[in-house]
Motif scaffolding. Structure first.
Motif, PDB file in Angstrom:
ATOM      1  N   PHE A   1      -0.664   5.560  -2.418  1.00 50.68           N
ATOM      2  CA  PHE A   1      -0.994   6.920  -2.859  1.00 50.68           C
ATOM      3  C   PHE A   1      -0.317   7.265  -4.181  1.00 50.68           C
ATOM      4  CE2 PHE A   1      -1.937   6.448   1.508  1.00 50.68           C
ATOM      5  CZ  PHE A   1      -3.165   7.085   1.643  1.00 50.68           C
ATOM      6  N   ILE A   2       0.195   6.221  -4.863  1.00 52.94           N
ATOM      7  CA  ILE A   2       0.818   6.454  -6.169  1.00 52.94           C
ATOM      8  C   ILE A   2      -0.262   6.641  -7.231  1.00 52.94           C
ATOM      9  CG2 ILE A   2       2.259   5.390  -7.986  1.00 52.94           C
ATOM     10  CD1 ILE A   2       3.914   4.067  -5.765  1.00 52.94           C
ATOM     11  N   GLU A   3      -1.281   5.813  -7.149  1.00 47.92           N
ATOM     12  CA  GLU A   3      -2.336   5.860  -8.176  1.00 47.92           C
ATOM     13  C   GLU A   3      -3.711   5.814  -7.547  1.00 47.92           C
ATOM     14  OE1 GLU A   3      -1.567   2.706 -10.965  1.00 47.92           O
ATOM     15  OE2 GLU A   3       0.230   3.719 -11.711  1.00 47.92           O
ATOM     16  N   ASP A   4      -4.722   6.203  -8.321  1.00 46.67           N
ATOM     17  CA  ASP A   4      -6.115   6.092  -7.851  1.00 46.67           C
ATOM     18  C   ASP A   4      -6.586   4.653  -7.983  1.00 46.67           C
ATOM     19  OD1 ASP A   4      -6.363   8.748  -7.224  1.00 46.67           O
ATOM     20  OD2 ASP A   4      -6.908   9.308  -9.273  1.00 46.67           O
ATOM     21  N   PRO A   5      -7.522   4.172  -7.191  1.00 48.73           N
ATOM     22  CA  PRO A   5      -8.172   4.870  -6.086  1.00 48.73           C
ATOM     23  C   PRO A   5      -7.264   4.903  -4.854  1.00 48.73           C
ATOM     24  CG  PRO A   5      -8.998   2.613  -6.230  1.00 48.73           C
ATOM     25  CD  PRO A   5      -8.020   2.789  -7.351  1.00 48.73           C
ATOM     26  N   LYS A   6      -7.244   6.056  -4.194  1.00 50.98           N
ATOM     27  CA  LYS A   6      -6.408   6.200  -2.993  1.00 50.98           C
ATOM     28  C   LYS A   6      -7.272   6.046  -1.744  1.00 50.98           C
ATOM     29  CE  LYS A   6      -3.330   9.184  -5.527  1.00 50.98           C
ATOM     30  NZ  LYS A   6      -3.459  10.419  -6.273  1.00 50.98           N
ATOM     31  N   PRO A   7      -6.730   5.433  -0.694  1.00 48.64           N
ATOM     32  CA  PRO A   7      -7.534   5.253   0.525  1.00 48.64           C
ATOM     33  C   PRO A   7      -7.861   6.588   1.208  1.00 48.64           C
ATOM     34  CG  PRO A   7      -5.462   3.989   0.611  1.00 48.64           C
ATOM     35  CD  PRO A   7      -5.371   4.885  -0.574  1.00 48.64           C
ATOM     36  N   GLN A   8      -8.965   6.573   1.940  1.00 47.32           N
ATOM     37  CA  GLN A   8      -9.339   7.725   2.778  1.00 47.32           C
ATOM     38  C   GLN A   8      -8.777   7.464   4.177  1.00 47.32           C
ATOM     39  OE1 GLN A   8     -11.724  10.261   1.626  1.00 47.32           O
ATOM     40  NE2 GLN A   8     -11.116   9.274  -0.295  1.00 47.32           N
ATOM     41  N   PHE A   9      -8.513   8.515   4.922  1.00 50.93           N
ATOM     42  CA  PHE A   9      -8.042   8.339   6.309  1.00 50.93           C
ATOM     43  C   PHE A   9      -9.224   8.335   7.262  1.00 50.93           C
ATOM     44  CE2 PHE A   9      -4.446  10.430   4.117  1.00 50.93           C
ATOM     45  CZ  PHE A   9      -3.543   9.393   4.239  1.00 50.93           C
ATOM     46  N   PRO A  10      -9.203   7.591   8.365  1.00 53.28           N
ATOM     47  CA  PRO A  10      -8.139   6.691   8.778  1.00 53.28           C
ATOM     48  C   PRO A  10      -8.119   5.411   7.936  1.00 53.28           C
ATOM     49  CG  PRO A  10      -9.955   6.550  10.338  1.00 53.28           C
ATOM     50  CD  PRO A  10     -10.315   7.615   9.351  1.00 53.28           C
ATOM     51  N   PHE A  11      -6.935   4.953   7.672  1.00 52.93           N
ATOM     52  CA  PHE A  11      -6.702   3.817   6.768  1.00 52.93           C
ATOM     53  C   PHE A  11      -5.868   2.784   7.527  1.00 52.93           C
ATOM     54  CE2 PHE A  11      -3.305   2.696   3.442  1.00 52.93           C
ATOM     55  CZ  PHE A  11      -3.985   1.603   2.932  1.00 52.93           C
ATOM     56  N   LEU A  12      -6.261   1.528   7.384  1.00 54.11           N
ATOM     57  CA  LEU A  12      -5.545   0.458   8.087  1.00 54.11           C
ATOM     58  C   LEU A  12      -4.755  -0.346   7.054  1.00 54.11           C
ATOM     59  CD1 LEU A  12      -5.552  -0.358  11.071  1.00 54.11           C
ATOM     60  CD2 LEU A  12      -7.347  -2.011  10.539  1.00 54.11           C
ATOM     61  N   CYS A  13      -3.455  -0.501   7.282  1.00 58.92           N
ATOM     62  CA  CYS A  13      -2.624  -1.187   6.291  1.00 58.92           C
ATOM     63  C   CYS A  13      -1.847  -2.338   6.925  1.00 58.92           C
ATOM     64  CB  CYS A  13      -1.655  -0.188   5.649  1.00 58.92           C
ATOM     65  SG  CYS A  13      -0.782  -0.870   4.234  1.00 58.92           S
ATOM     66  N   LEU A  14      -1.989  -3.503   6.337  1.00 59.39           N
ATOM     67  CA  LEU A  14      -1.183  -4.653   6.746  1.00 59.39           C
ATOM     68  C   LEU A  14       0.082  -4.604   5.890  1.00 59.39           C
ATOM     69  CD1 LEU A  14      -0.864  -7.521   8.118  1.00 59.39           C
ATOM     70  CD2 LEU A  14      -1.947  -8.418   6.049  1.00 59.39           C
ATOM     71  N   THR A  15       1.215  -4.385   6.526  1.00 57.92           N
ATOM     72  CA  THR A  15       2.471  -4.215   5.780  1.00 57.92           C
ATOM     73  C   THR A  15       3.321  -5.464   5.983  1.00 57.92           C
ATOM     74  OG1 THR A  15       2.247  -1.905   6.331  1.00 57.92           O
ATOM     75  CG2 THR A  15       4.308  -2.552   5.342  1.00 57.92           C
ATOM     76  N   VAL A  16       3.482  -6.202   4.900  1.00 56.92           N
ATOM     77  CA  VAL A  16       4.121  -7.522   4.992  1.00 56.92           C
ATOM     78  C   VAL A  16       5.288  -7.619   4.010  1.00 56.92           C
ATOM     79  CG1 VAL A  16       2.444  -9.119   5.975  1.00 56.92           C
ATOM     80  CG2 VAL A  16       2.025  -8.237   3.710  1.00 56.92           C
ATOM     81  N   SER A  17       6.503  -7.721   4.549  1.00 54.89           N
ATOM     82  CA  SER A  17       7.675  -7.771   3.668  1.00 54.89           C
ATOM     83  C   SER A  17       8.606  -8.884   4.134  1.00 54.89           C
ATOM     84  CB  SER A  17       8.377  -6.417   3.689  1.00 54.89           C
ATOM     85  OG  SER A  17       9.014  -6.246   4.927  1.00 54.89           O
ATOM     86  N   GLY A  18       9.840  -8.853   3.616  1.00 51.37           N
ATOM     87  CA  GLY A  18      10.806  -9.867   4.004  1.00 51.37           C
ATOM     88  C   GLY A  18      11.345  -9.644   5.410  1.00 51.37           C
TER      89      GLY A  18
END
Ligand code: KG4
Ligand code: ZN
Length: 338
Positions: free
Chosen positions: A123-140
């Motif tokens: 949601f920092i920049e466009d294009p921003k997702p519409q809800f409901p939004f599915l996010c795969l969050t992958v970090s260390g």
């Protein structure tokens, strides 16, 4: 508290990046990231050294963020900081700085969950997702499929039962004698290699959960066997090994993301966290998106790995909802969603 015309100072210090950002009415106007080099020689993050490096870097990093934004410190109307999860000593440096700053200017404090902030990087920049939004969050440290009902209402549908995806990349990199953090280097070599050369098993885990320790072990046994027969095996096949491992990790991630998207009939799909910088995962998301008619969302590279801009955006949405923290808020290494 006035929520319009906000200027948020955001601080991220959960691991080995000291970062500060300024967010003006939901728009990132500066984002400074100082990566700690001291850990390279140890092959992983040394928590005590990370805390000390944060202490040294936090003031100059905040100064740089304020300067780049073209504001003065007294223009800041709220302070957001990473409260959890992360290395406790590192979190403490950011939390203490944020509290001191908020107290000195008599402005509100906003506690942010690091994994929620990774998702909100979209949601920092466009294009921003519409809800409901599915996010795969992958970090260390995390691997999650997150269902976002709105900016602050998120549900974890599945997560890793053992290693995180980034951890799997880093551990395999270590086996290949690549320096820490190895994920980006595996990616670099993978781009020149054949992903189908060495097949590794893709784990079969229930529901929307993941497991990466099996991949790590099968790569370890495979390498031990090959190196016994040819001591130069890694050197001579590095690109193909990296491509094959990356292919396996990406396939395991995408299999579950596709399963969740189909079951929930959601077509707004994104990836977030450090591993979302991975070229194989980014390409796979585009390909699955084209196949399934998804609208796909890929964060800019500077917003994939740890950064304060995402903390600032999360703090902005919390500010709009008047979710402020008490001065006696404490950081937490393992806290669940807040
Ligand atoms: O989100 P992040 O910066 O920190 C945590 O919250 O953990 O993620 C760091 C992780 C590390 O494991 C790093 O190796 C991995 O993200 N990573 C990558 C790539 N860039 C960063 N893994 C694979 N390919 C990349 N290009
Ligand atoms: Zn992170």
């Amino acid at each position: 508290m006035q929520t319009t015309n906000s200027i948020i100072l955001a601080i991220e210090s959960s691991c080995d990046e000291t970062s500060a950002a300024i967010v003006h009415n939901g728009k990132v106007i500066s984002n400074i990231i100082a990566t700690q080099k001291v850990h390279e020689q140890y092959g992983g993050v040394v928590p005590e050294l990370a805390s000390r490096a944060h202490l040294q870097q936090i003031v100059p990093v905040v100064e740089a963020a304020v300067k780049e934004a073209g504001i003065s410190k007294t223009d800041i109307t709220a302070v957001g900081f990473t409260q959890a999860p992360g290395l406790i000593g590192s979190l403490l440096v950011g939390a203490c700085f944020a509290k001191g700053f908020a107290q000195a200017l008599n402005i509100p404090l906003i506690a942010v969950h690091h994994m929620q902030a990774h998702v909100l990087a979209h949601f920092i920049e466009d294009p921003k997702p519409q809800f409901p939004f599915l996010c795969l969050t992958v970090s260390g440290g995390h691997t999650q499929i997150v269902l976002c009902h709105d900016h602050l209402h998120m549900e974890i549908l599945g997560e890793t039962l053992d290693d995180a995806a980034g951890e799997a990349f880093d551990k395999v990199a270590k086996m290949l004698n690549l320096p820490y953090p190895g994920g980006p280097l595996v990616d670099k070599h993978a781009q020149k290699g054949n992903p189908e050369r060495f097949p590794f098993p893709i784990p079969d885990i229930k529901d929307y959960d993941f497991s990466f320790s099996g991949i790590k072990t099968s790569v370890l046994y495979f390498l031990q066997k090959q190196v016994k027969a040819d001591p130069d095996f890694v050197k001579n096949n590095l690109d193909d090994i990296c491509a094959s491992v990356q292919y396996t990790i990406v396939k395991a991630l995408m299999k579950k993301l596709e399963k969740a998207a189909k079951a929930l009939k959601i077509k707004e799909i994104g990836i977030a966290g450090g591993v979302s910088a991975n070229s194989g995962l980014r390409n796979a998301l585009q390909a699955y998106g084209a196949k399934n008619n998804w609208n796909v969302y890929l964060p800019k590279f500077e917003y994939c790995t740890d950064n304060a801009a995402m903390i600032g955006i999360a703090a902005y949405y919390k500010l709009l909802n008047e979710q402020f923290a008490d001065m006696n808020v404490v950081p937490s290494a393992r806290s669940q969603w807040i």
